[in-house]
Write a protein that holds these residues in place. Structure first.
Motif, PDB file in Angstrom:
ATOM      1  N   TYR A  26      36.064  24.423  33.542  1.00 35.14           N
ATOM      2  CA  TYR A  26      36.877  25.535  34.009  1.00 35.14           C
ATOM      3  C   TYR A  26      38.106  25.025  34.755  1.00 35.14           C
ATOM      4  CZ  TYR A  26      32.407  27.711  32.994  1.00 35.14           C
ATOM      5  OH  TYR A  26      31.257  28.102  32.372  1.00 35.14           O
ATOM      6  N   THR A  27      39.160  25.816  34.743  1.00 39.09           N
ATOM      7  CA  THR A  27      40.396  25.383  35.395  1.00 39.09           C
ATOM      8  C   THR A  27      40.296  25.440  36.911  1.00 39.09           C
ATOM      9  OG1 THR A  27      41.384  27.605  35.397  1.00 39.09           O
ATOM     10  CG2 THR A  27      41.749  26.228  33.440  1.00 39.09           C
ATOM     11  N   SER A  28      39.343  26.215  37.420  1.00 34.72           N
ATOM     12  CA  SER A  28      39.180  26.378  38.867  1.00 34.72           C
ATOM     13  C   SER A  28      37.756  26.824  39.139  1.00 34.72           C
ATOM     14  CB  SER A  28      40.158  27.436  39.397  1.00 34.72           C
ATOM     15  OG  SER A  28      39.760  28.731  38.958  1.00 34.72           O
ATOM     16  N   ALA A  29      37.437  27.017  40.408  1.00 30.72           N
ATOM     17  CA  ALA A  29      36.163  27.641  40.752  1.00 30.72           C
ATOM     18  C   ALA A  29      36.125  29.046  40.149  1.00 30.72           C
ATOM     19  CB  ALA A  29      36.003  27.714  42.266  1.00 30.72           C
ATOM     20  N   VAL A  30      34.953  29.460  39.704  1.00 35.16           N
ATOM     21  CA  VAL A  30      34.798  30.768  39.066  1.00 35.16           C
ATOM     22  C   VAL A  30      34.668  31.847  40.136  1.00 35.16           C
ATOM     23  CG1 VAL A  30      33.400  32.153  37.498  1.00 35.16           C
ATOM     24  CG2 VAL A  30      33.692  29.696  37.073  1.00 35.16           C
ATOM     25  N   GLN A  31      35.509  32.877  40.026  1.00 34.04           N
ATOM     26  CA  GLN A  31      35.456  34.000  40.954  1.00 34.04           C
ATOM     27  C   GLN A  31      34.622  35.132  40.358  1.00 34.04           C
ATOM     28  OE1 GLN A  31      36.566  33.151  43.866  1.00 34.04           O
ATOM     29  NE2 GLN A  31      38.668  33.819  44.115  1.00 34.04           N
ATOM     30  N   THR A  32      33.875  35.823  41.203  1.00 30.60           N
ATOM     31  CA  THR A  32      33.100  36.979  40.761  1.00 30.60           C
ATOM     32  C   THR A  32      33.984  38.217  40.713  1.00 30.60           C
ATOM     33  OG1 THR A  32      31.046  36.101  41.679  1.00 30.60           O
ATOM     34  CG2 THR A  32      31.133  38.470  41.273  1.00 30.60           C
ATOM     35  N   VAL A  33      33.929  38.918  39.585  1.00 32.02           N
ATOM     36  CA  VAL A  33      34.662  40.170  39.411  1.00 32.02           C
ATOM     37  C   VAL A  33      33.651  41.292  39.225  1.00 32.02           C
ATOM     38  CG1 VAL A  33      36.241  41.464  37.922  1.00 32.02           C
ATOM     39  CG2 VAL A  33      36.674  39.042  38.405  1.00 32.02           C
ATOM     40  N   ASN A  34      33.764  42.323  40.031  1.00 32.23           N
ATOM     41  CA  ASN A  34      32.907  43.497  39.912  1.00 32.23           C
ATOM     42  C   ASN A  34      33.604  44.536  39.046  1.00 32.23           C
ATOM     43  OD1 ASN A  34      30.830  42.528  41.748  1.00 32.23           O
ATOM     44  ND2 ASN A  34      32.343  42.835  43.364  1.00 32.23           N
ATOM     45  N   VAL A  35      32.971  44.903  37.946  1.00 29.56           N
ATOM     46  CA  VAL A  35      33.566  45.826  36.981  1.00 29.56           C
ATOM     47  C   VAL A  35      33.075  47.238  37.268  1.00 29.56           C
ATOM     48  CG1 VAL A  35      33.866  46.379  34.546  1.00 29.56           C
ATOM     49  CG2 VAL A  35      33.668  43.983  35.268  1.00 29.56           C
ATOM     50  N   VAL A 144      44.301  47.462  37.915  1.00 26.73           N
ATOM     51  CA  VAL A 144      42.852  47.243  37.874  1.00 26.73           C
ATOM     52  C   VAL A 144      42.116  48.148  38.851  1.00 26.73           C
ATOM     53  CG1 VAL A 144      43.041  44.849  37.097  1.00 26.73           C
ATOM     54  CG2 VAL A 144      42.983  45.342  39.552  1.00 26.73           C
ATOM     55  N   ASP A 145      42.848  48.950  39.623  1.00 29.12           N
ATOM     56  CA  ASP A 145      42.218  49.806  40.624  1.00 29.12           C
ATOM     57  C   ASP A 145      41.534  51.018  40.016  1.00 29.12           C
ATOM     58  OD1 ASP A 145      43.025  48.181  42.733  1.00 29.12           O
ATOM     59  OD2 ASP A 145      44.931  49.244  42.974  1.00 29.12           O
ATOM     60  N   SER A 146      42.034  51.496  38.881  1.00 32.63           N
ATOM     61  CA  SER A 146      41.480  52.711  38.286  1.00 32.63           C
ATOM     62  C   SER A 146      41.843  52.758  36.812  1.00 32.63           C
ATOM     63  CB  SER A 146      42.029  53.959  38.997  1.00 32.63           C
ATOM     64  OG  SER A 146      43.441  54.016  38.865  1.00 32.63           O
ATOM     65  N   GLY A 147      41.263  53.746  36.117  1.00 33.36           N
ATOM     66  CA  GLY A 147      41.573  53.912  34.707  1.00 33.36           C
ATOM     67  C   GLY A 147      40.388  53.584  33.826  1.00 33.36           C
ATOM     68  N   LEU A 148      40.667  53.423  32.539  1.00 29.90           N
ATOM     69  CA  LEU A 148      39.612  53.137  31.574  1.00 29.90           C
ATOM     70  C   LEU A 148      38.924  51.815  31.902  1.00 29.90           C
ATOM     71  CD1 LEU A 148      38.584  54.668  29.083  1.00 29.90           C
ATOM     72  CD2 LEU A 148      40.026  53.192  27.668  1.00 29.90           C
ATOM     73  N   PHE A 149      39.722  50.835  32.333  1.00 33.33           N
ATOM     74  CA  PHE A 149      39.163  49.584  32.839  1.00 33.33           C
ATOM     75  C   PHE A 149      39.523  49.465  34.311  1.00 33.33           C
ATOM     76  CE2 PHE A 149      39.391  45.120  34.028  1.00 33.33           C
ATOM     77  CZ  PHE A 149      38.162  44.651  33.574  1.00 33.33           C
ATOM     78  N   ALA A 150      38.537  49.196  35.145  1.00 36.67           N
ATOM     79  CA  ALA A 150      38.772  49.028  36.579  1.00 36.67           C
ATOM     80  C   ALA A 150      37.836  47.947  37.098  1.00 36.67           C
ATOM     81  CB  ALA A 150      38.541  50.335  37.331  1.00 36.67           C
ATOM     82  N   ALA A 151      38.377  47.087  37.955  1.00 41.96           N
ATOM     83  CA  ALA A 151      37.578  45.975  38.474  1.00 41.96           C
ATOM     84  C   ALA A 151      38.172  45.493  39.785  1.00 41.96           C
ATOM     85  CB  ALA A 151      37.536  44.833  37.459  1.00 41.96           C
ATOM     86  N   SER A 152      37.390  44.714  40.513  1.00 39.66           N
ATOM     87  CA  SER A 152      37.866  44.172  41.783  1.00 39.66           C
ATOM     88  C   SER A 152      37.261  42.798  42.008  1.00 39.66           C
ATOM     89  CB  SER A 152      37.504  45.103  42.944  1.00 39.66           C
ATOM     90  OG  SER A 152      36.093  45.240  43.043  1.00 39.66           O
ATOM     91  N   SER A 153      37.976  41.992  42.791  1.00 41.30           N
ATOM     92  CA  SER A 153      37.497  40.663  43.139  1.00 41.30           C
ATOM     93  C   SER A 153      38.136  40.251  44.455  1.00 41.30           C
ATOM     94  CB  SER A 153      37.854  39.652  42.051  1.00 41.30           C
ATOM     95  OG  SER A 153      37.417  38.348  42.393  1.00 41.30           O
ATOM     96  N   SER A 154      37.350  39.743  45.361  1.00 37.66           N
ATOM     97  CA  SER A 154      37.864  39.340  46.664  1.00 37.66           C
ATOM     98  C   SER A 154      38.957  38.290  46.509  1.00 37.66           C
ATOM     99  CB  SER A 154      36.723  38.774  47.514  1.00 37.66           C
ATOM    100  OG  SER A 154      37.199  38.303  48.753  1.00 37.66           O
TER     101      SER A 154
END
Length: 233
Positions: A26-35, A144-154
Motif C-alpha cells: 500500500y502507498t500509505s497506512a490504510v485508513q478506515t472509512v465508514n460508509v 461525501v457528506d450526503s447523497g447516493l454515496f456517503a462516507a466519512s473517515s477521521s
C-alpha cells in the motif's frame, strides 16, 4: 511524493489483452472509512482506503492503482491476478455511467499532480473522492457528506470534499490518461473475494509542438550561456 514522479506506466497488454498484476503493498497506512450509504450492492459498512502499489509481471514496471470496486476484496499482498483494460467499466460489477467516468477523470486532473499518496490522510481522501465520483447520482453535486454515496473517515472527510470541489471546478485539459482495470474471468455475479476492479493513470504526453518549444528554449539557453562565456574571455 508526487504521483507525477512515481507513476511510470499503465498495464501492458499481454495475451488476449490481459496482464498479470502483483499487489506489492500500500502507498500509505490504510485508513478506515465508514460508509453511510452506497448504491453498490453488498458494500461493507466499513472499508479500508489508500492507494495500491502494483507491478505488471510482464514488464516488471510498477505503478499506483486505486479501487473502483468497493464491494469486492483485493488480492492479498504478494498475490497476482489477471486484469484487462476496459473502456466500459465495469461489466463484472457496478457499471459506471458516462458522467461518472468524466467525474473520475476530473478528480485525477484537478488533484493528482500534487497528491502525496504516501500520506495516509491524503490517500484515503483521494480514494473517497474517487468512490464519490464513481457512485454518486449523476444529478447530484459531489460531496461525501450526503447523497447516493456517503462516507466519512477521521482526518480525510473534509479533504475528500476539497478534492471533489476541485474536480467540479476544473476546466482545464485532460492531463492524465485514465485506465480502468477489470478483473479477468468473472461475470457480474462473482463472489466478493474474487478481486477488485481498479483505476490507474499515466501522464498525457506533451504534444509535439510543446516538445519542440521546450527543445528550442533549452537550446536557446545553452547558446546564451556560451555567448556570455565567450564575452568574458
Amino acid at each position: 511524493m508526487s504521483s507525477a514522479m512515481a507513476l511510470t506506466c499503465v498495464v501492458a497488454a499481454g495475451a488476449a489483452g490481459a496482464a498479470t498484476l502483483v499487489l506489492d503493498g500500500y502507498t500509505s497506512a490504510v485508513q478506515t472509512v465508514n460508509v453511510a450509504s452506497s448504491p453498490v450492492p453488498d458494500t461493507p459498512s466499513s472499508v479500508g482506503a489508500t492507494g495500491f502499489n502494483m507491478t505488471d509481471t510482464a514488464t516488471t514496471e510498477s505503478f499506483v492503482a486505486w479501487c473502483l470496486d468497493i464491494s469486492h476484496y483485493l488480492m492479498s499482498t504478494g498475490s497476482s491476478q489477471d486484469y484487462g483494460t476496459t473502456t466500459d467499466p465495469y461489466s463484472n460489477s457496478y457499471a459506471l455511467t458516462a458522467t461518472a467516468i468524466d467525474r473520475v477523470q476530473a478528480v485525477f486532473d484537478a488533484n493528482y499532480a500534487t497528491l502525496d499518496f504516501n500520506d495516509a490522510d491524503q490517500a484515503a481522501a483521494f480514494q473517497m473522492a474517487l468512490w464519490e465520483a464513481a457512485y454518486e447520482d449523476d444529478g447530484n453535486a459531489l460531496s461525501v457528506d450526503s447523497g447516493l454515496f456517503a462516507a466519512s473517515s477521521s482526518g480525510s472527510t473534509d479533504l475528500a470534499n476539497t478534492y471533489l470541489a476541485n474536480a467540479e471546478a476544473y476546466a482545464g485539459p485532460e492531463v492524465w490518461n485514465v485506465s480502468f482495470l477489470e478483473v479477468e474471468g468473472y461475470g457480474p455475479d462473482r463472489a466478493q473475494n474474487t478481486g477488485q476492479n481498479l483505476v490507474t493513470v499515466s501522464a498525457v504526453p506533451l504534444p509535439a509542438a510543446g516538445l519542440l518549444l521546450l527543445t528550442g528554449l533549452v537550446g536557446g539557453a545553452a547558446l546564451s550561456r556560451r555567448r556570455r562565456k565567450a564575452a568574458e574571455v
